[in-house]
Design a protein around this motif. Structure first.
Motif, PDB file in Angstrom:
ATOM      1  N   VAL A  40     -16.518  32.192  33.455  1.00 28.10           N
ATOM      2  CA  VAL A  40     -18.177  31.951  33.536  1.00 28.10           C
ATOM      3  C   VAL A  40     -18.833  32.712  34.868  1.00 28.10           C
ATOM      4  O   VAL A  40     -18.340  32.791  36.462  1.00 28.10           O
ATOM      5  CB  VAL A  40     -18.834  30.544  33.664  1.00 28.10           C
ATOM      6  N   ALA A  41     -20.032  33.710  34.849  1.00 33.26           N
ATOM      7  CA  ALA A  41     -20.515  34.082  36.210  1.00 33.26           C
ATOM      8  C   ALA A  41     -21.977  33.522  35.838  1.00 33.26           C
ATOM      9  O   ALA A  41     -22.943  33.454  35.075  1.00 33.26           O
ATOM     10  CB  ALA A  41     -20.985  35.268  35.972  1.00 33.26           C
ATOM     11  N   ALA A  64     -21.838  35.294  31.028  1.00 31.24           N
ATOM     12  CA  ALA A  64     -22.841  35.392  32.245  1.00 31.24           C
ATOM     13  C   ALA A  64     -24.265  34.593  31.529  1.00 31.24           C
ATOM     14  O   ALA A  64     -24.649  34.996  30.554  1.00 31.24           O
ATOM     15  CB  ALA A  64     -23.059  36.721  32.315  1.00 31.24           C
ATOM     16  N   ALA A  65     -25.479  33.919  32.894  1.00 31.98           N
ATOM     17  CA  ALA A  65     -26.053  33.985  32.848  1.00 31.98           C
ATOM     18  C   ALA A  65     -27.430  35.686  32.843  1.00 31.98           C
ATOM     19  O   ALA A  65     -27.897  35.372  32.339  1.00 31.98           O
ATOM     20  CB  ALA A  65     -26.900  33.357  34.105  1.00 31.98           C
ATOM     21  N   VAL A  66     -27.109  36.214  33.066  1.00 28.80           N
ATOM     22  CA  VAL A  66     -28.082  37.389  32.793  1.00 28.80           C
ATOM     23  C   VAL A  66     -27.924  38.779  32.391  1.00 28.80           C
ATOM     24  O   VAL A  66     -28.053  38.739  32.055  1.00 28.80           O
ATOM     25  CB  VAL A  66     -28.251  37.629  33.988  1.00 28.80           C
ATOM     26  N   ALA A  67     -26.679  39.204  33.139  1.00 24.55           N
ATOM     27  CA  ALA A  67     -26.214  40.615  31.889  1.00 24.55           C
ATOM     28  C   ALA A  67     -24.670  40.447  31.825  1.00 24.55           C
ATOM     29  O   ALA A  67     -23.850  39.872  33.242  1.00 24.55           O
ATOM     30  CB  ALA A  67     -26.370  41.656  32.663  1.00 24.55           C
ATOM     31  N   GLY A  68     -24.077  41.046  30.582  1.00 26.06           N
ATOM     32  CA  GLY A  68     -22.763  41.404  30.433  1.00 26.06           C
ATOM     33  C   GLY A  68     -21.887  40.077  30.573  1.00 26.06           C
ATOM     34  O   GLY A  68     -21.271  39.625  31.251  1.00 26.06           O
ATOM     35  N   GLY A  69     -22.315  39.604  29.375  1.00 27.73           N
ATOM     36  CA  GLY A  69     -21.096  38.150  28.723  1.00 27.73           C
ATOM     37  C   GLY A  69     -19.899  38.882  29.565  1.00 27.73           C
ATOM     38  O   GLY A  69     -19.164  37.593  29.699  1.00 27.73           O
ATOM     39  N   THR A  87     -26.176  34.394  28.430  1.00 24.34           N
ATOM     40  CA  THR A  87     -26.797  32.596  28.050  1.00 24.34           C
ATOM     41  C   THR A  87     -28.303  32.607  28.578  1.00 24.34           C
ATOM     42  O   THR A  87     -29.458  31.840  28.070  1.00 24.34           O
ATOM     43  CB  THR A  87     -26.334  31.615  28.865  1.00 24.34           C
ATOM     44  N   GLY A  88     -28.736  33.561  29.335  1.00 25.09           N
ATOM     45  CA  GLY A  88     -30.419  33.489  29.976  1.00 25.09           C
ATOM     46  C   GLY A  88     -31.920  33.963  28.640  1.00 25.09           C
ATOM     47  O   GLY A  88     -30.890  34.731  28.128  1.00 25.09           O
ATOM     48  N   ALA A  89     -32.141  33.738  29.145  1.00 21.34           N
ATOM     49  CA  ALA A  89     -33.310  34.101  28.731  1.00 21.34           C
ATOM     50  C   ALA A  89     -34.123  35.197  28.368  1.00 21.34           C
ATOM     51  O   ALA A  89     -34.125  35.761  26.988  1.00 21.34           O
ATOM     52  CB  ALA A  89     -35.199  33.308  28.374  1.00 21.34           C
ATOM     53  N   THR A  90     -33.850  36.218  29.292  1.00 21.69           N
ATOM     54  CA  THR A  90     -34.041  37.572  29.663  1.00 21.69           C
ATOM     55  C   THR A  90     -32.439  38.335  30.108  1.00 21.69           C
ATOM     56  O   THR A  90     -32.595  39.424  30.093  1.00 21.69           O
ATOM     57  CB  THR A  90     -34.781  37.847  30.736  1.00 21.69           C
ATOM     58  N   GLY A  91     -31.517  38.071  28.969  1.00 23.35           N
ATOM     59  CA  GLY A  91     -30.482  38.850  29.552  1.00 23.35           C
ATOM     60  C   GLY A  91     -29.984  39.078  28.515  1.00 23.35           C
ATOM     61  O   GLY A  91     -30.444  39.505  27.311  1.00 23.35           O
ATOM     62  N   ASP A  92     -29.129  40.751  28.788  1.00 23.88           N
ATOM     63  CA  ASP A  92     -29.084  41.943  27.835  1.00 23.88           C
ATOM     64  C   ASP A  92     -27.344  42.194  27.386  1.00 23.88           C
ATOM     65  O   ASP A  92     -27.114  41.542  29.333  1.00 23.88           O
ATOM     66  CB  ASP A  92     -29.159  42.579  28.449  1.00 23.88           C
ATOM     67  N   GLY A  93     -26.688  42.577  26.592  1.00 23.59           N
ATOM     68  CA  GLY A  93     -25.458  43.353  27.206  1.00 23.59           C
ATOM     69  C   GLY A  93     -24.782  41.649  26.584  1.00 23.59           C
ATOM     70  O   GLY A  93     -24.282  41.492  27.856  1.00 23.59           O
ATOM     71  N   GLY A  94     -24.698  41.432  25.351  1.00 24.85           N
ATOM     72  CA  GLY A  94     -23.792  40.076  25.476  1.00 24.85           C
ATOM     73  C   GLY A  94     -22.185  40.361  25.709  1.00 24.85           C
ATOM     74  O   GLY A  94     -21.636  39.676  26.143  1.00 24.85           O
TER      75      GLY A  94
END
Length: 169
Positions: A40-41, A64-69, A87-94
């Motif tokens: 987890v990041a 990850a909360a923001v990008a690149g899970g 997981t974040g509402a504005t995140g990209d790249g699962g």
């Protein structure tokens, strides 16, 4: 990096680590024949953050909360990127987050990853001979369930992109 920072990792298992910011599993090392799982990041790169290269690895179940899970930037070869989430509402790249044409996936399988916004499987990367399957961009503005890549420089060649979902487009 919660698990490893700036080391070359070969044949390793990196699991159940956490980082307050980037690289829940690893931060910047090249990875060969590794399992990177359940890390987890707090911001980017749940599994790996800016690795030089990822080769013949399994990267799964990271968040990850923001990008690149799964992986944040770099180049991946012959790697399974599976069941990672942003997981974040504005995140990209699962599964994979890139932002330059130098970020590439070659002969990879990207499946069952999820993000709220753009690129459930892959965000801004060049893909060659990959399978991108069953990924989700789940938010109200989610686009590119499988691959999100704007412009002609992000080429997807000889890939199978199937069974992905984007709530918005």
């Amino acid at each position: 990096g919660g698990g490893a920072f700036a080391s070359t990792l070969i044949g390793c298992a990196v699991g159940s680590n956490a980082a307050g910011r980037s690289g829940g599993g690893v931060y910047t090392p090249p990875l060969t024949s590794c399992l990177v799982e359940n890390n987890v990041a707090g911001t980017s790169g749940g599994g790996a953050y800016t690795p030089v290269s990822v080769s013949n690895c399994v990267v799964r179940g990271n968040r990850a909360a923001v990008a690149g899970g799964g992986i944040y930037q770099g180049v991946a070869y012959d790697t399974l990127i599976q069941s990672n989430r942003v997981t974040g509402a504005t995140g990209d790249g699962g599964g994979f987050y890139g932002n330059a044409v130098s970020h590439r996936l070659v002969r990879c399988t990207v499946e069952a990853n999820e993000t709220v916004r753009n690129g459930g499987g892959v965000y801004y990367a060049v893909l060659s001979n990959c399978v991108v399957r069953a990924n989700v961009a789940s938010g109200a503005s989610g686009a590119g369930g499988g691959v999100y890549a704007g412009g002609p420089t992000y080429i997807v060649s000889c890939c199978h992109v199937l069974d992905n979902v984007a709530v918005y487009r």
